[in-house]
Structures are given as structure tokens and as C-alpha cells.
Design a protein around this motif. Structure first.
Motif, short mmCIF file in Angstrom:
data_model
loop_
_atom_site.label_atom_id
_atom_site.label_comp_id
_atom_site.label_asym_id
_atom_site.label_seq_id
_atom_site.Cartn_x
_atom_site.Cartn_y
_atom_site.Cartn_z
N SER A 340 -9.00 11.69 4.46
CA SER A 340 -7.61 11.34 4.78
C SER A 340 -7.33 9.86 4.54
N GLU A 341 -8.34 9.01 4.68
CA GLU A 341 -8.15 7.57 4.49
C GLU A 341 -7.89 7.22 3.03
N ALA A 342 -8.17 8.14 2.10
CA ALA A 342 -7.96 7.86 0.68
C ALA A 342 -6.50 8.01 0.27
N LEU A 343 -5.67 8.61 1.10
CA LEU A 343 -4.28 8.87 0.74
C LEU A 343 -3.42 7.63 0.95
N ILE A 344 -2.52 7.41 0.01
CA ILE A 344 -1.53 6.33 0.11
C ILE A 344 -0.18 7.01 0.27
N ARG A 345 0.39 6.95 1.46
CA ARG A 345 1.66 7.62 1.74
C ARG A 345 2.78 6.58 1.67
N THR A 346 3.69 6.77 0.73
CA THR A 346 4.78 5.82 0.53
C THR A 346 6.06 6.24 1.24
N GLY A 347 6.09 7.44 1.78
CA GLY A 347 7.30 7.96 2.38
C GLY A 347 7.99 8.95 1.47
N ARG A 349 6.34 9.95 -1.58
CA ARG A 349 5.28 10.71 -2.24
C ARG A 349 3.94 10.26 -1.69
N THR A 350 2.90 11.01 -2.05
CA THR A 350 1.53 10.70 -1.63
C THR A 350 0.68 10.47 -2.86
N LEU A 351 -0.09 9.35 -2.86
CA LEU A 351 -0.89 8.96 -4.02
C LEU A 351 -2.35 8.83 -3.63
N VAL A 352 -3.20 8.97 -4.64
CA VAL A 352 -4.60 8.58 -4.55
C VAL A 352 -4.92 7.74 -5.78
N MET A 353 -6.00 6.97 -5.71
CA MET A 353 -6.42 6.15 -6.84
C MET A 353 -7.62 6.82 -7.51
N LEU A 354 -7.42 7.28 -8.74
CA LEU A 354 -8.50 7.90 -9.51
C LEU A 354 -9.44 6.83 -10.04
N ALA A 355 -10.73 7.09 -9.98
CA ALA A 355 -11.73 6.18 -10.53
C ALA A 355 -12.24 6.76 -11.83
N ARG A 356 -11.90 6.10 -12.97
CA ARG A 356 -12.30 6.58 -14.29
C ARG A 356 -13.72 6.11 -14.62
N ALA A 357 -14.34 6.81 -15.53
CA ALA A 357 -15.71 6.46 -15.91
C ALA A 357 -15.79 5.14 -16.64
N ASP A 358 -14.70 4.70 -17.30
CA ASP A 358 -14.73 3.45 -18.06
C ASP A 358 -14.39 2.23 -17.21
N VAL A 366 -0.26 13.44 -5.52
CA VAL A 366 -0.86 14.68 -5.04
C VAL A 366 0.08 15.36 -4.05
N GLN A 367 -0.17 16.64 -3.85
CA GLN A 367 0.53 17.44 -2.85
C GLN A 367 -0.45 17.69 -1.70
N ALA A 368 -0.23 17.04 -0.56
CA ALA A 368 -1.16 17.15 0.56
C ALA A 368 -0.78 18.31 1.46
N GLY A 392 -10.29 0.51 0.03
CA GLY A 392 -9.82 -0.56 -0.83
C GLY A 392 -8.78 -0.12 -1.83
N GLN A 393 -8.26 1.11 -1.69
CA GLN A 393 -7.32 1.63 -2.68
C GLN A 393 -5.97 0.92 -2.65
N PHE A 394 -5.62 0.30 -1.52
CA PHE A 394 -4.32 -0.37 -1.45
C PHE A 394 -4.29 -1.62 -2.33
N LEU A 395 -5.41 -2.30 -2.47
CA LEU A 395 -5.46 -3.46 -3.37
C LEU A 395 -5.25 -3.04 -4.81
N ILE A 396 -5.90 -1.93 -5.21
CA ILE A 396 -5.74 -1.45 -6.59
C ILE A 396 -4.32 -0.95 -6.82
N ASP A 397 -3.75 -0.29 -5.81
CA ASP A 397 -2.38 0.20 -5.94
C ASP A 397 -1.40 -0.96 -6.15
#
Length: 489
Positions: A340-347, A349-358, A366-368, A392-397
Motif C-alpha cells: 500500500s505504501e507504493a501507491l501515490i494517490r493524487t485525488g 488518480r492512483t500512480l505507481v513508479m515502475l522500475a525499468r531494467a535500464d 493503476v486501478q486500486a 522513495g517514489q515521491f521523489l521520482i514522481d
């Protein structure tokens, strides 16, 4: 006058000194940045690096792109260039150096499939079981000769006397019956006895007349069942009519627990579902029961539904008006889970930060769904095994917003749509399901047929089973890719 001129001289000297220090500081900061002071940032970077910018943008409005440098029309600042090696629209996301990721404390986790408990807690109050009510009425018109020491709220047992009634009409009928019995005519005696029953005379009173051989025109009205007296409308000396209600007795063998459940969570409750209650009056003790009914109306002020639970009341310990905390048990349904801590709720919509291999990070919408034990169900927007940032996803967002990176929409994900339903028909290449609503794609509850590419998906399942299934929508039509049986409580 001399003092005033001296003050003006000192102020002028101080202003000149401040201007000199400010100019030196500006030169120092500009020199430390490696750019000549006064030159626009866009022109400086374009000149020093020898690279051709893709476009220029205002960091405060990153979605707006400009084809040449200059001053931002939105803020009092110069536009910033965006170069090809910094990532373009074809390569979404922001890049963060691995060393910087460790310094920021970034932690990634994989989207996993697991079981999510349908746990729900609510507050409720104990109430009388309105189905266990006995009404005491006068069987014939008469007069109250005597009342017993009873009052509303008294707890009485079955057969407890309430009042003695004098019924004049019964005296004549009983005397006639006794006279007919003496004639020896069995048919007439039987008819006279039936007349006594039609007048409302209890069988016990008729038997007493037969035993004693004399009329009994006074009858004792008693409670047909034990419980608490809710109403008592009989007083000494009053006249009563046939059919008049004298008292109401509510049984206490079982009670109702009315729980207020938020309407957003009530959709998962079903009649017969187990429930457990704890009361402040009995700490450490749990009372178990089952959902008897879900009332159809919603309380407009609290937006809650009333869920009625029937509880056994051994010893009459549960008293109406007591407060209780209710926990509804449920099955553990398979679901796609993220912390649940990975979700970024803006009011909106709801976002997560994907970590790519590169080494890139990309926001994804996402739809929670439900949440329990620190995990949240993902209905759409992610696939099993994808890596997301859990800390730390809020810094990347923030960096992604400044860089103008757009979030991946839900429709772009390869995740399966999840739903629950009941198998109506099962064949080798298709399954017909009566499924619940699928909010991620706006489907209501309905019955429809899905393609079944591999019959092994339905191994061990049959018509009538309730299942949790995942499906997608290729051009050939909705297709089930995964299906598991759900235990029915």
C-alpha cells in the motif's frame, strides 16, 4: 542639519557596500556553475555541450514544449533545453544513477499474486429480535379483576400470570354445557363443548369445568413465552374488549446485532456470512453469529447500510442497547498485490513508479481495489512480476513531473482484468459466467460467455462453482486466462 547629512552619507556608503557584495556573490555563483554571468541558461548549455536540444520547456509547466530558447511565458525565468541523451518521448521515464538510488533509499518490489482477506470491521448495537414477539390478547370481553406485579421491562418466564379476567358470557355457556352433560346425550354435549371453544375459552378452562362440575367465569391471562415485557396495557378494574392487546412479550433467547457498514464495503457481504462481536461489557470474550439480513435502505447522513446479525443469548447476557465491535469473516480471494505504501494517490488518480531494467523509472496509472494487512489489490494497470518502487517514489514522481514524463495509462498495461462470478456452463473451449461488476473497464454484473483457450484452466471446476478469474480482450473476444475456485462461506 549636520547630523542629518551625516546619516545620509552613512546610508549611501552602506548601500554601495551591499551592492558590491551582491555583485561579487553573483559572479562567484556563476563562476562555480561554469557559465558566464548574464547568459541565458538555454544558450549556455547549447554552446558549451555542442548538442542540439530537442525542445525547450518551463520546469513549472513541463508539458508545454517550445522550439527555441527564451523567457518562459508562464514564469519569470528562462526556458530549459531538453537533449536527446536525456530521454525523449519515445523513451519514457527518468534515469537515476544507481549510486544516487542507494543514497535516496529507493526500494523496489515485484508485483505479486497472493491471497487477500475480505476483512471488515464495523460498529453495532444490540437490539431485540423482532421475530420473537408474543402478543397477549383478551379472548372475550370482560373485566379485569386482579393484576399481578408486572411492569414494562420485567423479565418473565413462559406461563407467568399477568391478570385475572371476569368473562360474564362464559358463565352462561358453561352452565348450559354442564346441564347438557347431565342428560347423557353425547352429541348434544359435544356440540355444547365446541361452543365453549368457539367463545375463546382455553382448553385448560374447559377441562377445569368438566372436573369441578361448576362454571369458571374467571380466567387467568398468562404469557405464552418467556422474555421481557415490552408493553403492558392492563389495569385493575378496567373493561377489555375481545381481541384487545393486553401485553407484548419479546423473547431473549436470541438478539439482533445491527452493524453500520459503509456502503463502499457492503458489496462484499452476503447473508449467512460469519461474524464475530466483542463487547466492552465482556472483555476478552467473543460472540459469534451469522449475517441474517442486509437491510435495503442506506442511511443518508452516514452513508452506511445496516447489516443484521443474529446472536444466541445464553443466560440473557446480551441486553438491547449494548455497543459492540463487529468483525466480518470472509474468504481469501486470489488477487494481484502491491504494498500500500507504493501507491501515490493524487485525488484524481492512483500512480505507481515502475522500475525499468535500464535504470529508468516511469509513472504508471493503476486501478486500486481492496486493502488489507498493508497490501492493496490492483484491478488493472500492472502485470505480475513488474517491478515498482515501494520507498522513495515521491521523489521520482516529482522529478518525472518536472521532466514532463507522462504516466502510462491503465489501458496500456498487459494486466488481466480480475472478476468474481459463478460458472453457469462449461464446455471444452468456452465458459459461461455470471460475474460481478468489473469497475476497471466499466462492465456491470451480467452473464456472458468467455473463450477458454486451454481446458486445463478449468481443471477440477464445474457448473455452479464460484470462481475468481482473470481475462483479457483480444480481437477474438473476451478470453479467460486464469480461473480458481472461491470458497463459499
Amino acid at each position: 542639519m549636520t547630523e542629518v547629512n551625516a546619516s545620509r552619507t552613512r546610508l549611501a556608503a552602506g548601500g554601495a557596500l551591499i551592492a558590491l557584495v551582491a555583485g561579487a556573490s553573483g559572479y562567484g555563483i556563476s563562476h562555480f556553475a561554469g557559465h558566464p554571468a548574464g547568459a541565458p541558461p538555454a544558450a549556455r548549455e547549447a554552446d558549451s555541450g555542442g548538442r542540439t536540444p530537442l525542445y525547450w520547456y518551463d520546469p513549472m509547466v513541463p508539458g508545454q514544449h517550445f522550439d527555441k530558447p527564451g523567457k518562459s511565458p508562464f514564469m519569470d525565468m528562462q526556458l530549459i533545453p531538453r537533449y536527446a541523451d536525456e530521454g525523449d518521448r519515445e523513451t519514457p521515464g527518468v534515469r537515476i544513477d544507481p549510486a544516487a538510488s542507494q543514497s535516496l533509499g529507493l526500494r523496489t518490489v515485484a508485483v505479486r499474486r497472493g491471497a487477500l482477506e475480505r476483512n471488515l470491521t464495523a460498529a453495532g448495537t444490540i437490539d431485540f429480535n423482532q421475530r420473537d414477539v408474543a402478543v397477549v390478547q383478551a379472548r372475550a370481553a370482560g373485566f379485569v379483576q386482579h393484576v399481578y406485579a408486572r411492569a414494562p421491562g420485567d423479565v418473565i418466564g413462559a406461563g407467568a400470570p399477568l391478570a385475572d379476567l371476569l368473562v360474564p358470557d362464559w358463565a352462561g355457556a358453561q352452565a348450559e354445557y354442564l346441564a347438557v352433560r347431565q342428560t347423557g346425550n353425547a352429541a348434544l354435549a359435544l356440540a355444547a363443548r365446541q361452543r365453549l371453544a368457539l367463545l375463546g375459552m382455553p382448553a385448560g378452562t374447559i377441562a377445569a369445568v368438566e372436573r369441578s362440575g361448576r362454571p369458571h367465569d374467571v380466567v387467568t391471562v398468562s404469557a405464552p413465552a418467556g422474555g421481557v415485557i415490552r408493553t403492558l396495557g392492563v389495569r385493575a378494574g378496567m373493561a377489555v374488549a375481545a381481541g384487545q392487546t393486553l401485553a407484548e412479550v419479546n423473547g431473549l433467547g436470541t438478539v439482533w446485532l445491527n452493524a453500520a457498514v459503509p456502503e463502499a464495503a457492503a458489496g462484499h457481504l452476503r447473508p449467512g456470512q460469519p461474524a464475530a462481536a466483542t463487547l466492552a461489557a465482556y472483555p476478552g470474550e467473543t460472540f459469534t453469529g451469522r449475517v441474517a439480513a442486509i437491510l435495503p435502505d442506506v442511511q443518508a447522513d452516514s452513508r452506511t447500510l445496516t447489516v443484521r446479525i443474529e446472536l444466541a443469548n445464553r443466560g440473557g447476557r446480551l441486553r438491547p442497547g449494548m455497543f459492540a465491535a463487529v468483525s466480518f469473516g470472509g474468504s481469501a480471494d486470489p488477487a494481484l498485490l502491491v504494498p500500500s505504501e507504493a501507491l501515490i494517490r493524487t485525488g484524481k488518480r492512483t500512480l505507481v513508479m515502475l522500475a525499468r531494467a535500464d535504470g529508468r523509472y516511469e509513472p504508471a496509472e493503476v486501478q486500486a481495489g481492496r486493502e488489507a494487512d498493508g497490501d492493496t489489490e490492483i484491478l488493472a494497470g500492472l502485470s505480475e512480476g513488474e517491478k515498482i518502487v515501494a520507498s522513495g517514489q515521491f521523489l521520482i514522481d516529482s522529478e518525472a513531473s518536472l521532466s514532463g514524463v507522462r504516466a502510462r495509462p491503465v489501458a496500456a498495461s498487459a494486466a488481466l482484468h480480475e472478476a468474481t462470478g459463478r460458472i453457469e456452463k462449461l464446455t471444452a473451449d468456452a465458459v459461461t459466467l455470471s460475474h460481478d461488476p468489473v469497475p476497471a473497464i466499466g462492465w456491470p454484473a451480467m452473464t456472458m460467455t468467455f473463450a477458454l483457450p486451454d481446458h486445463a484452466i478449468a481443471h477440477g471446476l464445474k457448473a455452479g462453482d464460484r470462481v475468481r478469474f482473470g481475462f483479457d480482450q483480444p480481437p477474438a473476444g473476451p478470453t479467460v486466462r486464469r480461473m480458481t475456485k472461491v470458497a463459499v462461506q
